[in-house]
Structure formats: C-alpha cells, structure tokens
Design a protein around this motif. Structure first.
Motif, PDB file in Angstrom:
ATOM      1  N   THR A 171      -6.071   0.901  24.803  1.00 51.95           N
ATOM      2  CA  THR A 171      -6.437   1.816  25.876  1.00 51.95           C
ATOM      3  C   THR A 171      -5.743   1.360  27.152  1.00 51.95           C
ATOM      4  OG1 THR A 171      -8.398   0.531  26.462  1.00 51.95           O
ATOM      5  CG2 THR A 171      -8.699   2.302  24.856  1.00 51.95           C
ATOM      6  N   GLY A 172      -5.823   2.177  28.165  1.00 50.33           N
ATOM      7  CA  GLY A 172      -5.307   1.761  29.466  1.00 50.33           C
ATOM      8  C   GLY A 172      -3.935   2.310  29.773  1.00 50.33           C
ATOM      9  N   GLY A 173      -3.329   1.728  30.794  1.00 38.35           N
ATOM     10  CA  GLY A 173      -2.069   2.254  31.314  1.00 38.35           C
ATOM     11  C   GLY A 173      -0.853   1.472  30.879  1.00 38.35           C
ATOM     12  N   VAL A 174       0.175   1.542  31.729  1.00 34.44           N
ATOM     13  CA  VAL A 174       1.482   0.963  31.423  1.00 34.44           C
ATOM     14  C   VAL A 174       1.496  -0.515  31.793  1.00 34.44           C
ATOM     15  CG1 VAL A 174       3.963   1.157  31.868  1.00 34.44           C
ATOM     16  CG2 VAL A 174       2.503   3.200  31.935  1.00 34.44           C
ATOM     17  N   ASN A 175       2.150  -1.308  30.976  1.00 38.39           N
ATOM     18  CA  ASN A 175       2.365  -2.721  31.281  1.00 38.39           C
ATOM     19  C   ASN A 175       3.827  -2.930  31.654  1.00 38.39           C
ATOM     20  OD1 ASN A 175      -0.330  -3.471  30.699  1.00 38.39           O
ATOM     21  ND2 ASN A 175       0.152  -3.591  28.519  1.00 38.39           N
ATOM     22  N   ASP A 176       4.204  -2.456  32.839  1.00 41.46           N
ATOM     23  CA  ASP A 176       5.584  -2.620  33.299  1.00 41.46           C
ATOM     24  C   ASP A 176       5.831  -4.062  33.732  1.00 41.46           C
ATOM     25  OD1 ASP A 176       6.919  -0.132  33.036  1.00 41.46           O
ATOM     26  OD2 ASP A 176       5.837   0.665  34.763  1.00 41.46           O
ATOM     27  N   ASP A 177       7.017  -4.559  33.437  1.00 49.53           N
ATOM     28  CA  ASP A 177       7.407  -5.874  33.940  1.00 49.53           C
ATOM     29  C   ASP A 177       7.552  -5.815  35.460  1.00 49.53           C
ATOM     30  OD1 ASP A 177       7.474  -6.823  31.355  1.00 49.53           O
ATOM     31  OD2 ASP A 177       9.648  -6.572  31.136  1.00 49.53           O
ATOM     32  N   GLU A 178       7.241  -6.908  36.103  1.00 55.50           N
ATOM     33  CA  GLU A 178       7.331  -6.956  37.560  1.00 55.50           C
ATOM     34  C   GLU A 178       8.727  -6.599  38.046  1.00 55.50           C
ATOM     35  OE1 GLU A 178       5.387  -7.400  41.185  1.00 55.50           O
ATOM     36  OE2 GLU A 178       4.533  -7.641  39.176  1.00 55.50           O
ATOM     37  N   ASP A 179       9.750  -7.077  37.341  1.00 53.86           N
ATOM     38  CA  ASP A 179      11.123  -6.808  37.763  1.00 53.86           C
ATOM     39  C   ASP A 179      11.505  -5.342  37.594  1.00 53.86           C
ATOM     40  OD1 ASP A 179      11.383  -9.472  38.381  1.00 53.86           O
ATOM     41  OD2 ASP A 179      12.429  -9.994  36.510  1.00 53.86           O
ATOM     42  N   ASP A 180      10.751  -4.601  36.747  1.00 51.77           N
ATOM     43  CA  ASP A 180      11.082  -3.196  36.497  1.00 51.77           C
ATOM     44  C   ASP A 180      10.433  -2.243  37.496  1.00 51.77           C
ATOM     45  OD1 ASP A 180      12.630  -3.843  34.303  1.00 51.77           O
ATOM     46  OD2 ASP A 180      10.979  -3.572  32.867  1.00 51.77           O
ATOM     47  N   LEU A 181       9.472  -2.715  38.265  1.00 43.04           N
ATOM     48  CA  LEU A 181       8.735  -1.828  39.159  1.00 43.04           C
ATOM     49  C   LEU A 181       9.613  -1.086  40.160  1.00 43.04           C
ATOM     50  CD1 LEU A 181       5.523  -3.971  39.832  1.00 43.04           C
ATOM     51  CD2 LEU A 181       5.824  -2.070  38.236  1.00 43.04           C
ATOM     52  N   PRO A 182      10.673  -1.695  40.715  1.00 43.45           N
ATOM     53  CA  PRO A 182      11.520  -0.957  41.666  1.00 43.45           C
ATOM     54  C   PRO A 182      12.409   0.109  41.005  1.00 43.45           C
ATOM     55  CG  PRO A 182      11.677  -3.334  42.034  1.00 43.45           C
ATOM     56  CD  PRO A 182      11.017  -3.125  40.699  1.00 43.45           C
ATOM     57  N   LEU A 183      12.506   0.111  39.678  1.00 49.26           N
ATOM     58  CA  LEU A 183      13.383   1.070  39.006  1.00 49.26           C
ATOM     59  C   LEU A 183      12.895   2.495  39.240  1.00 49.26           C
ATOM     60  CD1 LEU A 183      13.957  -0.777  35.595  1.00 49.26           C
ATOM     61  CD2 LEU A 183      15.531  -0.628  37.544  1.00 49.26           C
ATOM     62  N   PRO A 184      13.822   3.483  39.246  1.00 47.89           N
ATOM     63  CA  PRO A 184      13.439   4.862  39.574  1.00 47.89           C
ATOM     64  C   PRO A 184      12.806   5.619  38.412  1.00 47.89           C
ATOM     65  CG  PRO A 184      15.786   4.753  39.151  1.00 47.89           C
ATOM     66  CD  PRO A 184      15.283   3.342  39.088  1.00 47.89           C
ATOM     67  N   HIS A 185      12.744   5.040  37.227  1.00 45.35           N
ATOM     68  CA  HIS A 185      12.259   5.753  36.052  1.00 45.35           C
ATOM     69  C   HIS A 185      10.766   6.044  36.154  1.00 45.35           C
ATOM     70  CE1 HIS A 185      16.135   4.481  34.691  1.00 45.35           C
ATOM     71  NE2 HIS A 185      15.765   3.209  34.630  1.00 45.35           N
ATOM     72  N   TRP A 186      10.361   7.226  35.686  1.00 40.69           N
ATOM     73  CA  TRP A 186       8.940   7.590  35.678  1.00 40.69           C
ATOM     74  C   TRP A 186       8.203   6.762  34.656  1.00 40.69           C
ATOM     75  CZ3 TRP A 186       5.005   9.280  32.619  1.00 40.69           C
ATOM     76  CH2 TRP A 186       3.912   9.886  33.257  1.00 40.69           C
ATOM     77  N   SER A 187       7.006   6.314  34.997  1.00 42.38           N
ATOM     78  CA  SER A 187       6.166   5.621  34.027  1.00 42.38           C
ATOM     79  C   SER A 187       4.736   6.128  34.180  1.00 42.38           C
ATOM     80  CB  SER A 187       6.215   4.103  34.212  1.00 42.38           C
ATOM     81  OG  SER A 187       5.649   3.730  35.460  1.00 42.38           O
ATOM     82  N   GLY A 188       4.002   6.088  33.090  1.00 40.97           N
ATOM     83  CA  GLY A 188       2.634   6.579  33.094  1.00 40.97           C
ATOM     84  C   GLY A 188       2.180   6.898  31.685  1.00 40.97           C
ATOM     85  N   VAL A 189       1.068   7.609  31.574  1.00 46.90           N
ATOM     86  CA  VAL A 189       0.465   7.931  30.278  1.00 46.90           C
ATOM     87  C   VAL A 189       0.412   9.444  30.104  1.00 46.90           C
ATOM     88  CG1 VAL A 189      -1.601   7.738  28.833  1.00 46.90           C
ATOM     89  CG2 VAL A 189      -0.904   5.821  30.290  1.00 46.90           C
TER      90      VAL A 189
END
Length: 223
Positions: A171-189
């Motif tokens: 359950t829950g949301g996305v586990n993005d890597d810290e280094d990936d957070l500035p990337l422009p790609h959409w993330s979510g559920v």
C-alpha cells in the motif's frame, strides 16, 4: 493455527519483503471474499500447470470449480488428493516512480498451499455449487434453477482446506530516490477499481432487475 491467525510455515513465509506479509485470518478472508477468480497450480506429467478457475470460500475451505474431465479434478479424485497452490490477487493501484526501477504495484495477494480433494458428498456438493454462484454475485443462487442430476454429474468441485495460507500486500505511495526528486518526470499512484456496468437483460427476461443485482452493481455488496 489460532482463532485469529494462520500458522506460519516454511511455505507461507516469504523470502522477500516479509514486512508485507500477514497471517491474520480476517485479512485473508477479506481478500478471498472480494474476488471470485483464482489461479490453480499443480504438477501434471512432471510439468507445472497453472489454470484460472472460479472459487468460493466457505469457512476455512476453498471450493474450486472444474469439469469432471479436467486434469486437476481427476488427480483430486484419488485417495491421496492433489497437491496444489492457489493464488488470488487484487490490484489496487499502479505506482509510477520517476525511475523505471522504482515502479511498483499496490496489491493484495493470498497464496494457499495444500492438498485438494474432490467433493463427493451430495450435500456438500450442493453447498459448494451455491457458494460458487454467490461468490460472483451474492444472492444469485436463490434466484436460479439448481443443477439437475445430469448437470451435477458433469460438474466437479474440489475442496482445499485453508491450513497453509498467507497474505502479502503493498500500500502507499511512490518510493522515489532522493536524487530523482528534481527530475521532471511525473510520479504518483493510479488507483485501480473494479466497476460493474448496468445489467443487460436477455430478451426472454421481462421482469425488473432483482434487488440483489441492483445492489451488487451499485457497489453496495462485496465484489
């Protein structure tokens, strides 16, 4: 096995992500009661076989539907039964991360191991056949003609007692890597839901949609 949890065995304890596993009886039953298609795995002629089929839960037993001529049913009719593995999976969401590696799925999955036996007692068979119909649409068995002798003879059901069983979920949301957070790609559920459309009556049907079916389509009953 206790009143609230199934016993843990080597086959029901996952080797990865053990924190996602549960042996809670109520949680296991909730997943099993929310679906009606399972995958039945067994070995035939030395090779693995996995077949989709419908099922129903009655207490601590799963009833699996099949044909009298099918391979698993023939094997389950023997005195020693048929060793099987049954899985039921519900997909609740697609988890899209900024990296392809961190994509995931929110899910609930029950895996049951054991030996399946063909149901031969007439009373138990009648109970199982009604349960199979009601598992798909609750209340339907009381609003349909029961199987006659010829139909019952052509239908086979096997029972798997729920002894070795576990639930695994995410359950829950996305586990993005810290280094990936500035990337422009959409993330979510992206949530996933099962939706039933309006019933389409057969031309021979003249009456209104039964109340149990209207409630089922409206989502007021488990589906």
């Amino acid at each position: 096995m206790s009143d609230t949890a199934y016993a843990r065995t080597p086959r029901t304890v996952p080797t990865r992500s053990r924190d996602r596993a549960s042996w809670d009886r109520a949680a296991v039953h909730a997943v099993l009661d929310s679906a009606w298609v399972c995958h039945l795995g067994f070995v035939a002629d030395g090779a693995p076989v996995v077949l989709p089929t419908i099922y129903a839960r009655v207490g601590d037993a799963l009833y699996l539907h099949g044909s009298t001529g099918s391979r698993p049913l023939r094997g389950a009719g023997a005195d020693e039964g048929l060793p099987v593995c049954v899985t039921v999976t519900l997909v609740d969401g697609i988890v899209l991360a900024k990296s392809a590696f961190n994509h995931s799925v929110n899910y609930r999955s029950v895996v049951a191991h054991g030996t399946a036996f063909q149901v031969t007692d007439p009373d138990e068979l009648a109970t199982a056949l009604d349960a199979l119909v009601d598992q798909a649409v609750p209340g339907r068995s009381a609003d349909a003609r029961p199987a006659n002798a010829k139909e019952a003879a052509a239908t086979a059901v096997v029972r798997l007692d729920l002894d070795e069983v576990s639930l695994k979920s995410r359950t829950g949301g996305v586990n993005d890597d810290e280094d990936d957070l500035p990337l422009p790609h959409w993330s979510g559920v992206v949530p996933v839901r099962t939706v039933y459309a309006a019933p389409e009556p057969h031309p021979s049907t003249t009456g209104p949609v039964p109340g149990y079916l209207a409630d089922f389509v409206a989502g007021e009953l488990p589906c």
